[in-house]
Design a protein around this motif. Structure first.
Motif, PDB file in Angstrom:
ATOM      1  N   ALA A 242       0.814  -1.211   0.000  1.00 40.51           N
ATOM      2  CA  ALA A 242       0.000   0.000   0.000  1.00 40.51           C
ATOM      3  C   ALA A 242       0.849   1.264   0.000  1.00 40.51           C
ATOM      4  O   ALA A 242       0.350   2.349  -0.326  1.00 40.51           O
ATOM      5  N   ASP A 243       2.127   1.152   0.386  1.00 42.42           N
ATOM      6  CA  ASP A 243       3.011   2.316   0.413  1.00 42.42           C
ATOM      7  C   ASP A 243       3.595   2.646  -0.952  1.00 42.42           C
ATOM      8  O   ASP A 243       4.317   3.638  -1.098  1.00 42.42           O
ATOM      9  N   LEU A 244       3.304   1.831  -1.961  1.00 44.39           N
ATOM     10  CA  LEU A 244       3.817   2.079  -3.298  1.00 44.39           C
ATOM     11  C   LEU A 244       3.066   3.253  -3.919  1.00 44.39           C
ATOM     12  O   LEU A 244       1.829   3.280  -3.931  1.00 44.39           O
ATOM     13  N   PRO A 245       3.757   4.288  -4.443  1.00 47.96           N
ATOM     14  CA  PRO A 245       3.074   5.435  -5.063  1.00 47.96           C
ATOM     15  C   PRO A 245       2.167   5.008  -6.211  1.00 47.96           C
ATOM     16  O   PRO A 245       2.416   3.991  -6.879  1.00 47.96           O
ATOM     17  N   LEU A 246       1.133   5.795  -6.467  1.00 52.26           N
ATOM     18  CA  LEU A 246       0.125   5.435  -7.461  1.00 52.26           C
ATOM     19  C   LEU A 246       0.720   5.252  -8.855  1.00 52.26           C
ATOM     20  O   LEU A 246       0.303   4.361  -9.603  1.00 52.26           O
ATOM     21  N   ASP A 247       1.683   6.120  -9.252  1.00 49.17           N
ATOM     22  CA  ASP A 247       2.247   5.975 -10.596  1.00 49.17           C
ATOM     23  C   ASP A 247       3.017   4.669 -10.742  1.00 49.17           C
ATOM     24  O   ASP A 247       2.987   4.028 -11.802  1.00 49.17           O
ATOM     25  N   LEU A 248       3.672   4.246  -9.678  1.00 47.43           N
ATOM     26  CA  LEU A 248       4.391   2.972  -9.733  1.00 47.43           C
ATOM     27  C   LEU A 248       3.448   1.783  -9.611  1.00 47.43           C
ATOM     28  O   LEU A 248       3.772   0.684 -10.057  1.00 47.43           O
ATOM     29  N   GLN A 249       2.296   2.008  -8.996  1.00 46.29           N
ATOM     30  CA  GLN A 249       1.283   0.953  -8.986  1.00 46.29           C
ATOM     31  C   GLN A 249       0.858   0.614 -10.410  1.00 46.29           C
ATOM     32  O   GLN A 249       0.633  -0.550 -10.749  1.00 46.29           O
ATOM     33  N   ALA A 250       0.753   1.654 -11.258  1.00 39.10           N
ATOM     34  CA  ALA A 250       0.393   1.430 -12.661  1.00 39.10           C
ATOM     35  C   ALA A 250       1.478   0.630 -13.378  1.00 39.10           C
ATOM     36  O   ALA A 250       1.185  -0.287 -14.162  1.00 39.10           O
ATOM     37  N   ASN A 251       2.745   0.960 -13.100  1.00 36.80           N
ATOM     38  CA  ASN A 251       3.849   0.212 -13.704  1.00 36.80           C
ATOM     39  C   ASN A 251       3.834  -1.248 -13.256  1.00 36.80           C
ATOM     40  O   ASN A 251       4.060  -2.164 -14.051  1.00 36.80           O
ATOM     41  N   LEU A 252       3.576  -1.455 -11.972  1.00 37.88           N
ATOM     42  CA  LEU A 252       3.534  -2.812 -11.443  1.00 37.88           C
ATOM     43  C   LEU A 252       2.400  -3.607 -12.073  1.00 37.88           C
ATOM     44  O   LEU A 252       2.556  -4.790 -12.389  1.00 37.88           O
ATOM     45  N   LEU A 253       1.264  -2.947 -12.288  1.00 40.20           N
ATOM     46  CA  LEU A 253       0.127  -3.620 -12.917  1.00 40.20           C
ATOM     47  C   LEU A 253       0.503  -4.111 -14.308  1.00 40.20           C
ATOM     48  O   LEU A 253       0.181  -5.244 -14.690  1.00 40.20           O
ATOM     49  N   ARG A 254       1.193  -3.276 -15.072  1.00 40.97           N
ATOM     50  CA  ARG A 254       1.594  -3.685 -16.422  1.00 40.97           C
ATOM     51  C   ARG A 254       2.546  -4.870 -16.377  1.00 40.97           C
ATOM     52  O   ARG A 254       2.465  -5.788 -17.196  1.00 40.97           O
ATOM     53  N   VAL A 255       3.446  -4.859 -15.403  1.00 38.42           N
ATOM     54  CA  VAL A 255       4.378  -5.978 -15.276  1.00 38.42           C
ATOM     55  C   VAL A 255       3.622  -7.268 -14.968  1.00 38.42           C
ATOM     56  O   VAL A 255       3.899  -8.331 -15.539  1.00 38.42           O
ATOM     57  N   LEU A 256       2.665  -7.196 -14.061  1.00 36.25           N
ATOM     58  CA  LEU A 256       1.894  -8.390 -13.697  1.00 36.25           C
ATOM     59  C   LEU A 256       1.078  -8.908 -14.873  1.00 36.25           C
ATOM     60  O   LEU A 256       0.881 -10.116 -15.018  1.00 36.25           O
TER      61      LEU A 256
END
Length: 459
Positions: A242-256
């Motif tokens: 939950a501490d991951l910034p929102l913009d990096l959450q988007a990057n992580l989603l693409r990776v997954l």
């Protein structure tokens, strides 16, 4: 008539071994000589030893504590000359850790009696085989219904390759659970890489996760492999997701979704073969509702949802955990601490443990370091106030305790279905909600009761 052979390991010189063997063999003892610590380790893998004979002159002072503390169920009897003994701190710590000691030449009758007592104690201290539904070999200790259910869920999760989201309060061992899933999975031979998302500086998170090429930014003097790439073939654990910034959450989603990353400063795609597990001590559903966590990422991670139970709901586990931790830490002080006083056990069992297992670890380690006596007291654990109030339960307090116990029992019996639990308790659903809030049972799980059917309380 001689007894059935009982195996004893010796760390003594050849001459003394021959003397001891000639005498003890006729009394039912079978001696196995190890010349050094490495041979002792090899013998211990082949044979269970409950007692051992250690010649101090032969062993060397620097290895004493290591040998004594290596295996709790192996009780050592030290053999030494008068001239060898000196009251150094090292010797005092060693003496506190051995079962008995004898001066040379040994009194054979006394040694035989002492050896029998040591062997019997070692047999009693031999660890019992782990229950098949627990994960003690992976560091997860507990036999409460909550932990047995949690262990069963971990085993099921390890059999598939889907993402896992582990919830639970701080200090409940979420990373240990993620590691157990990895160790039990088909990926166990490859890396387990843990990333604390809350501990990484915001400007370095992308570099840490995805890696970078030389010259990608100021200070990038060489290529760096990111945490995701380091987990290739294994498991990536994202703690405090939950501490991951929102913009990096988007990057992580693409990776997954795509299983592909690019290092910073590169356009070369890197295909990933990793399993992602994540954990958070906050309610991610609430974070989604407040716009602090991406809903699409939440559903991508929340394929398998597990809840690590808080220590206060693990009935009977406190003593098991405390003893395991004591065994681990006691050798830091030469094994001078043997156990817990009755007052300490009572105080620990009646404490709510808001910091969960992490708090228990800290208190046990503090107690082992600060203790002046063989058995830890509430004062050693910093629990004086808790101990002083023990047994002074008012009538109102007894009613409240009975109410809380009844609610918890009903919820567990109904598998945390609030409506069914309310019916069993003979109250309305709304009344049960009010009781849960009054007794602070909602806690970090507040909001999980909003669904009309199943409520996700800790196991």
């Amino acid at each position: 008539m001689a007894l059935v052979d009982r195996d004893v390991v010796t760390l003594v010189d050849d001459a003394l071994h021959s003397k001891l063997h000639g005498y003890l063999r006729g009394r039912g003892w079978k001696l196995h000589r190890a010349a050094n610590a490495d041979e002792l380790a090899a013998l211990s893998k082949q044979q269970d030893f409950h007692a051992g004979l250690l010649q101090l002159q032969h062993t060397g002072k620097d290895k004493l504590l290591d040998l004594v503390g290596r295996q709790q169920s192996l009780q050592w009897i030290a053999l030494m000359d008068h001239s060898f003994w000196s009251p150094s701190p090292q010797h005092r710590n060693f003496l506190a850790g051995v079962y008995d000691f004898h001066t040379l030449p040994v009194d054979q009758d006394r040694l035989a009696i002492s050896l029998g007592h040591a062997w019997g104690k070692g047999q009693l201290l031999k660890p019992s085989p782990s229950r098949p539904d627990t994960l003690e070999q992976h560091g997860i200790v507990g036999s409460s219904p909550a932990m047995l259910a949690f262990c069963q869920a971990l085993r099921k999760a390890s059999k598939v390759d889907a993402p896992v989201l582990i919830g639970g309060e701080s200090g409940t061992g979420k990373e240990l659970a993620a590691h157990a899933i990895h160790d039990l999975s088909a990926r166990s031979k490859n890396a387990f890489v843990a990333v604390n998302c809350g501990a990484l500086p915001t400007h370095l998170i992308q570099s840490e996760l995805f890696g970078h090429e030389k010259g990608a930014f100021t200070g990038a003097h060489q290529r760096k492999i990111g945490r995701m790439e380091a987990a290739q073939g294994g498991t990536l654990f994202l703690d405090e997701i939950a501490d991951l910034p929102l913009d990096l959450q988007a990057n992580l989603l693409r990776v997954l979704q795509d299983k592909v990353i690019e290092r910073l400063g590169s356009t070369q795609p890197i295909q990933l073969d990793i399993r992602v597990t994540a954990a958070s001590h906050i309610n991610l559903q609430e974070a989604v509702a407040k716009g602090r966590f991406r809903e699409d990422l939440y559903y991508r991670l929340n394929v398998i949802n597990l809840q690590a139970p808080p220590l206060r709901d693990r009935q009977g586990d406190v003593e098991l955990l405390a003893q395991a931790l004591l065994d681990k830490f006691s050798w830091e002080t030469g094994g001078k601490v043997k156990g817990f006083s009755r007052q300490a056990l009572r105080a620990m069992n009646q404490y709510a443990w808001p910091g969960n297992v992490r708090e228990l670890i800290n208190r046990i380690r503090q107690g082992v370091v600060m203790a002046e006596h063989p058995y830890l007291t509430p004062e050693d654990l910093g629990m004086e106030r808790r101990a002083s109030s023990t047994g002074r339960l008012t009538l109102d307090g007894a009613r409240v305790k009975a109410e809380i116990d009844s609610i918890r029992t009903a919820l567990r019996r109904c598998q945390h279905n609030v409506s069914e639990a309310a019916k069993e308790l003979g109250v309305s659903r709304a009344t049960l909600y009010r009781l849960l809030e009054r007794h602070a049972l909602l806690g970090p799980y507040k909001g999980r009761y909003s669904a009309p059917t199943r409520a996700k309380l800790p196991l």
